[in-house]
Each structure stands twice: as C-alpha cells, then as structure tokens.
Write a protein that holds these residues in place. Structure first.
Motif, PDB file in Angstrom:
ATOM      1  N   ILE A 114      22.900  -2.989 -19.467  1.00 13.57           N
ATOM      2  CA  ILE A 114      22.039  -3.641 -20.475  1.00 13.57           C
ATOM      3  C   ILE A 114      20.799  -4.236 -19.811  1.00 13.57           C
ATOM      4  N   ILE A 115      20.923  -4.640 -18.555  1.00 11.57           N
ATOM      5  CA  ILE A 115      19.751  -5.168 -17.829  1.00 11.57           C
ATOM      6  C   ILE A 115      18.728  -4.046 -17.605  1.00 11.57           C
ATOM      7  N   LYS A 116      19.235  -2.919 -17.154  1.00 14.90           N
ATOM      8  CA  LYS A 116      18.351  -1.778 -16.900  1.00 14.90           C
ATOM      9  C   LYS A 116      17.666  -1.347 -18.199  1.00 14.90           C
ATOM     10  N   HIS A 117      18.487  -1.258 -19.251  1.00 14.47           N
ATOM     11  CA  HIS A 117      17.952  -0.879 -20.556  1.00 14.47           C
ATOM     12  C   HIS A 117      16.875  -1.870 -21.016  1.00 14.47           C
ATOM     13  N   SER A 118      17.145  -3.151 -20.834  1.00 15.62           N
ATOM     14  CA  SER A 118      16.212  -4.173 -21.314  1.00 15.62           C
ATOM     15  C   SER A 118      14.887  -4.092 -20.563  1.00 15.62           C
ATOM     16  N   TYR A 119      14.983  -3.871 -19.273  1.00 14.66           N
ATOM     17  CA  TYR A 119      13.766  -3.769 -18.465  1.00 14.66           C
ATOM     18  C   TYR A 119      12.931  -2.562 -18.915  1.00 14.66           C
ATOM     19  N   ASN A 120      13.601  -1.471 -19.215  1.00 13.12           N
ATOM     20  CA  ASN A 120      12.876  -0.246 -19.563  1.00 13.12           C
ATOM     21  C   ASN A 120      12.392  -0.186 -21.010  1.00 13.12           C
ATOM     22  N   ASN A 121      13.097  -0.875 -21.910  1.00 16.28           N
ATOM     23  CA  ASN A 121      12.810  -0.669 -23.340  1.00 16.28           C
ATOM     24  C   ASN A 121      12.414  -1.911 -24.141  1.00 16.28           C
ATOM     25  N   ILE A 122      12.637  -3.080 -23.573  1.00 14.26           N
ATOM     26  CA  ILE A 122      12.374  -4.299 -24.338  1.00 14.26           C
ATOM     27  C   ILE A 122      11.165  -5.018 -23.723  1.00 14.26           C
ATOM     28  N   PRO A 123      10.030  -5.022 -24.415  1.00 14.03           N
ATOM     29  CA  PRO A 123       8.816  -5.599 -23.817  1.00 14.03           C
ATOM     30  C   PRO A 123       9.023  -7.042 -23.321  1.00 14.03           C
ATOM     31  N   TYR A 124       9.770  -7.834 -24.066  1.00 10.05           N
ATOM     32  CA  TYR A 124       9.983  -9.232 -23.664  1.00 10.05           C
ATOM     33  C   TYR A 124      10.609  -9.293 -22.269  1.00 10.05           C
ATOM     34  N   TYR A 125      11.640  -8.499 -22.052  1.00  7.02           N
ATOM     35  CA  TYR A 125      12.328  -8.543 -20.763  1.00  7.02           C
ATOM     36  C   TYR A 125      11.526  -7.864 -19.657  1.00  7.02           C
ATOM     37  N   HIS A 126      10.814  -6.805 -20.035  1.00  9.32           N
ATOM     38  CA  HIS A 126       9.978  -6.150 -19.032  1.00  9.32           C
ATOM     39  C   HIS A 126       8.964  -7.159 -18.475  1.00  9.32           C
ATOM     40  N   ASN A 127       8.301  -7.862 -19.389  1.00  9.26           N
ATOM     41  CA  ASN A 127       7.297  -8.850 -18.967  1.00  9.26           C
ATOM     42  C   ASN A 127       7.933  -9.997 -18.195  1.00  9.26           C
ATOM     43  N   LEU A 128       9.079 -10.430 -18.673  1.00  9.16           N
ATOM     44  CA  LEU A 128       9.767 -11.548 -18.012  1.00  9.16           C
ATOM     45  C   LEU A 128      10.142 -11.186 -16.572  1.00  9.16           C
ATOM     46  N   PHE A 129      10.693  -9.990 -16.418  1.00  6.22           N
ATOM     47  CA  PHE A 129      11.089  -9.560 -15.070  1.00  6.22           C
ATOM     48  C   PHE A 129       9.859  -9.457 -14.159  1.00  6.22           C
ATOM     49  N   LYS A 130       8.783  -8.898 -14.704  1.00  9.49           N
ATOM     50  CA  LYS A 130       7.547  -8.776 -13.922  1.00  9.49           C
ATOM     51  C   LYS A 130       7.071 -10.156 -13.474  1.00  9.49           C
ATOM     52  N   ARG A 131       7.079 -11.075 -14.446  1.00  8.10           N
ATOM     53  CA  ARG A 131       6.589 -12.430 -14.165  1.00  8.10           C
ATOM     54  C   ARG A 131       7.428 -13.105 -13.080  1.00  8.10           C
ATOM     55  N   LEU A 132       8.722 -12.850 -13.115  1.00  4.83           N
ATOM     56  CA  LEU A 132       9.623 -13.499 -12.151  1.00  4.83           C
ATOM     57  C   LEU A 132       9.770 -12.676 -10.866  1.00  4.83           C
ATOM     58  N   ASP A 133       9.059 -11.564 -10.819  1.00  6.74           N
ATOM     59  CA  ASP A 133       9.129 -10.673  -9.665  1.00  6.74           C
ATOM     60  C   ASP A 133      10.564 -10.187  -9.416  1.00  6.74           C
ATOM     61  N   LEU A 134      11.213  -9.831 -10.514  1.00  2.00           N
ATOM     62  CA  LEU A 134      12.596  -9.340 -10.439  1.00  2.00           C
ATOM     63  C   LEU A 134      12.621  -7.865 -10.768  1.00  2.00           C
ATOM     64  N   SER A 135      13.549  -7.140 -10.179  1.00  2.00           N
ATOM     65  CA  SER A 135      13.772  -5.760 -10.622  1.00  2.00           C
ATOM     66  C   SER A 135      15.196  -5.706 -11.174  1.00  2.00           C
ATOM     67  N   PRO A 136      15.483  -4.702 -12.009  1.00  2.00           N
ATOM     68  CA  PRO A 136      16.840  -4.632 -12.567  1.00  2.00           C
ATOM     69  C   PRO A 136      17.913  -4.628 -11.471  1.00  2.00           C
ATOM     70  N   ASN A 137      17.577  -4.084 -10.310  1.00  4.52           N
ATOM     71  CA  ASN A 137      18.558  -4.041  -9.217  1.00  4.52           C
ATOM     72  C   ASN A 137      18.904  -5.419  -8.654  1.00  4.52           C
ATOM     73  N   ASP A 138      18.088  -6.393  -8.969  1.00  2.32           N
ATOM     74  CA  ASP A 138      18.393  -7.750  -8.498  1.00  2.32           C
ATOM     75  C   ASP A 138      19.535  -8.394  -9.286  1.00  2.32           C
ATOM     76  N   ILE A 139      19.879  -7.799 -10.434  1.00  2.16           N
ATOM     77  CA  ILE A 139      20.958  -8.367 -11.255  1.00  2.16           C
ATOM     78  C   ILE A 139      22.161  -7.430 -11.130  1.00  2.16           C
ATOM     79  N   LYS A 140      23.011  -7.728 -10.177  1.00  4.20           N
ATOM     80  CA  LYS A 140      24.159  -6.843  -9.941  1.00  4.20           C
ATOM     81  C   LYS A 140      25.434  -7.368 -10.577  1.00  4.20           C
ATOM     82  N   GLY A 141      25.505  -8.665 -10.732  1.00  4.73           N
ATOM     83  CA  GLY A 141      26.736  -9.235 -11.282  1.00  4.73           C
ATOM     84  C   GLY A 141      26.547 -10.675 -11.727  1.00  4.73           C
ATOM     85  N   PHE A 142      27.675 -11.336 -11.983  1.00  3.72           N
ATOM     86  CA  PHE A 142      27.652 -12.705 -12.520  1.00  3.72           C
ATOM     87  C   PHE A 142      26.794 -13.653 -11.680  1.00  3.72           C
TER      88      PHE A 142
END
Ligand SMILES: [Zn+2]
Length: 448
Positions: free
Chosen positions: A47-75
């Motif tokens: 769902i993280i990968k999907h959100s980054y690729n398809n949800i503008p809110y999360y794409h922008n948020l991740f960019k702003r925080l300098d995060l990539s989907p791979n940074d969220i591996k678990g709890f």
C-alpha cells in the motif's frame, strides 16, 4: 442452499468477494501472531508503494520528507510518516484519491466518526469486500451465520425503514431474515410493540446500539418480560458500559458480543467466544497506540492510529481515529494469533428527551448527518439545556450551506417535536481531556 446461491449471484453482480475473504479470515485468525505480523508488513509495503505511485498527496509528502517507498519496510518505519488527521483529509480530499482509477471504481461512503467529526471517503470494491468479511467474522464469533434470523435495533429513519443500503439486505429481505426496529422513538408504547415483534419474528441474534438497547432492557426488566430464543446480542457503534452489559445479558439471558469498527480504515474489533477478549482484524489494518506522537508500550493507553491495508482508492496511512485504546501484551488463551485490545474508549452519548416523554438516543444526530448527507460540518456538539431547548454548536467548513441548515432543523423538529433549536457557530468544540462528548444532556435524567 438457495440462500447462498443468491448471495453468490449478488457478489457476481456487485464485483465483490465477501464470502471468499470471509473464508480466508476464518483460517487466518488461527495463524501465529508472527505470521499475521508478517502478512501485515507485506500488505503495508504494497500500500505504501501504491500510494507513492498513485496518490498525489502521498507522492508529494514522501518527496517533501525525502522518503522513498523502500524506506518503509515494516512497523518500525511507520513513524517516519506523519499522523493523518480528519482535518487533513478534508483539506486534501482530492489529492488523496487514486489518480489512475476511473469513476466507476469508487464507491462513496461516510462515517459519523467517533468525535463528532463526520468524514466522507471513497473506497474500492476490494475494501467493501474486506469490510463486510471482517464484520461477518466478528459476527461468527457470536455464533451468527448469514442465513440466521436477526433483529436489528438500529438508526432507521421512519420514512425509509426498509433500505439502509446495507450490502446483503436485499437477500436478507427475500428470505425474511431481518427485523428492523428503529431506535429513534423510545416510548413505552413503541417498546411494547418491539417486544411483541421480536417474539413473533423469533430471531436468533439481536444487533443493537448500547444506549438504546440498555433503555429497552430496562423496559423489559420493569415489565418482567422475557425473550428466550435469542442466543447472542451483538452491540456496536457506541461504547458499551459494564453495567449495561450486565443488565442486557440478564434480560436476554445470553452473552453480549461487543464489537468496534472504524469503517474508514477497515478496522474491526470483535470478542472471541472462548474468552470474550477483543481481537483486532490484523489482516485488514495495522493498529498503533500512540501518546504525544510516540508509540506506547503494551498495556499502556494511547490514541488509536490505524493504517488501512485494503483501500487502494483512497488509502489512509496512520490515520487518527479519535478513540483511545490499550493493547494487551499477552495473546488470548483462545489460540487466535490476532492481538488483543484491552480497553477501548469510544463514544458515549446522552439521551435527549422530548416534551411528550419520548427518549431519543444521541446517536440520532450522527445518523442524520450521514443519512441526509448534510455537508460542510467539521464538528458539532448537541446540548439539551431544557426540555424545550437544545443548543447545537457547529464548526463549519467552507462547503457549508444555509439551505442544509434549514433542512437539518426540520429533520430534528420532525423527531423531537416543537423544540427550540439554537445554533451557534464556533471555532472549536470545547473538549474534556481531549475527548469530545457530542450529545450532552444538562437535564437530570434520573427524573425521567
Ligand atoms: Zn480470544
């Protein structure tokens, strides 16, 4: 079985997979806790990968925080993502929608919420299927099967008693499996009538909202009436208090299974039959308990933060539900791997009382907002000052329309009779220890 054939046909038409997911859930409840956690982390990464690729809110948020989907591996990585509030959802509504979905992929839904903040959201058919499937599993713990007869003491509006838009309702109706009783008009006369209807209908299960059901139980107790054939009572939508459970179990002579659902994030918490511990649906959601932004230890109380693992139309990641919960350190002796929630503090509603002696449970108001689609209200609180007067505090958004306010007043007057309604627009609703009670009676309820 004819009934099941009809349900399958319904599922085919509506592109849902409820029964299949239900069967999966009946298996996965027995997985080890470790296996369930692994499953959650797998679904989280998707769902993280999907959100980054398809949800503008999360794409922008991740960019702003300098995060990539791979940074969220678990709890352990979850707290890299900020908590999502209802206000943020309302402000970023369009940006939270999957930009690659077509219109027909979405179904609109709304929740009255737990803190007096109504919320609209979109879901896809996967989410609907999971939502209904986790509900069916929680009901199964109460020994309910979809072909069982049940009485439904719920927020039905008199003008539309038969269609509450619940997903299997047309099939239930066809086989005469459901008795709907509105909890909005509580007088001795209606309760006497409900008692007779339940006796005649002879349901196996009663599904009800705690406050109105407690009111009904007091009536049955006072009259010395007994209802013998109900084998489980399922309560939902409000907090069930211990003294209420006690009387309900005595009057109906059967166990109560209290369930909690946060529909917007596919979270369902139900009680297992063996120990009546509250298990949460780990297959559809990740629950965090947080205090001052930090996760708390098990057995410590904190805010309920939930990540929905099922909604690809409008994913909510680390969403603040608005309720308070505590997770138990130990698993349940029943053998399910699903974690146990020790205490759960949700909504408590007062009653309102009308001049002609009718009791209206506080849950009436969120039902009005949801059912009559009154928009533009960020938060509200209802206070009964006197028998003839209620005050409504409203925090409005820029979508608010005066015409809806007039309609809202008319709906209330229809149910409450000729009562003075003072509406005050405020910037915020005063809350006690962070928690909003949103139907408050200043009358001495013991006198009634
Ligand atoms: Zn258990």
């Amino acid at each position: 079985m004819e009934f099941l054939k009809d349900i399958h046909a319904f599922e085919k038409r509506s592109h849902t997979n409820i029964l299949k997911y239900f069967e999966n859930l009946v298996q996965s409840q027995w997985y080890s806790n470790d296996k369930l956690k692994e499953l959650q982390e797998n679904k989280l990464r998707l769902i993280i990968k999907h959100s980054y690729n398809n949800i503008p809110y999360y794409h922008n948020l991740f960019k702003r925080l300098d995060l990539s989907p791979n940074d969220i591996k678990g709890f352990d990585d979850l707290n890299k993502i900020p908590i999502l509030t209802k206000s943020e959802i309302q402000e970023n509504y369009k940006k939270l929608i999957n930009k690659n979905f077509k219109k027909e992929d979405f179904i609109q839904n709304s929740t009255s919420g737990s803190t007096g903040e109504p919320l609209e959201f979109l879901m896809d058919r996967e989410m609907i299927s999971w939502q209904k499937a986790i509900q069916l599993r929680a009901f199964k713990w109460a020994d309910y099967y979809p072909w069982d007869k049940f009485a439904y003491f719920w927020t039905f509006f008199p003008e539309n008693d038969n269609n509450h838009g619940r997903i299997f309702d047309p099939v239930y109706d066809k086989y005469n499996l459901i008795l709907r009783l509105s909890c909005f008009n509580l007088t001795d006369e209606t309760l006497e009538n409900y008692y007779n209807q339940i006796i005649n209908f002879n349901p196996k299960i009663l599904l009800a909202i705690p406050n109105p059901l407690y009111f009904f139980s007091k009536f049955l107790d006072k009259k010395g009436y007994k209802i013998e054939n109900i084998t489980s009572v399922i309560t939902n939508a409000e907090m069930l208090l211990p003294f209420q459970r006690e009387l309900i179990e005595e009057v109906f002579n059967c166990p109560v299974f209290d369930i909690y659902g946060a529909r917007e994030v596919s979270l369902m918490i139900g009680e297992c039959p063996e120990a009546h511990n509250k298990h949460y649906s780990m297959e559809t959601a990740i629950m965090e308990i947080v205090k001052d932004g930090e996760s708390v230890e098990n057995n410590e109380e904190g805010e309920l933060i939930v990540t929905n693992l099922t909604n690809y139309a409008m994913p909510f990641i680390r969403y603040r539900v608005g309720d308070v919960a505590k997770r138990k350190a130990e698993l349940c002796k029943c053998g399910r791997g699903l974690e146990v929630i020790d205490s759960l503090k949700g909504r408590i509603d007062d009653y309102l009382i009308t001049r002609n002696g009718r009791f209206i449970p506080g849950i009436f108001f969120p039902a009005v907002f949801a059912y009559h689609k009154i928009n533009g209200i960020k938060q509200y609180q209802i206070i009964q000052k006197e028998l003839e007067e209620i005050e409504i505090l409203i925090v409005k958004t820029d979508k608010f329309k005066d015409s809806e306010l007039i309609e809202f007043k008319n709906i209330i007057k229809k149910s409450l009779g000729d009562i003075r309604i003072n509406i005050n627009f405020v910037d915020e609703i005063p809350s006690k220890s962070g928690k909003c009670r949103y139907t408050i009676s200043e009358l001495d309820l013991k006198l009634f």
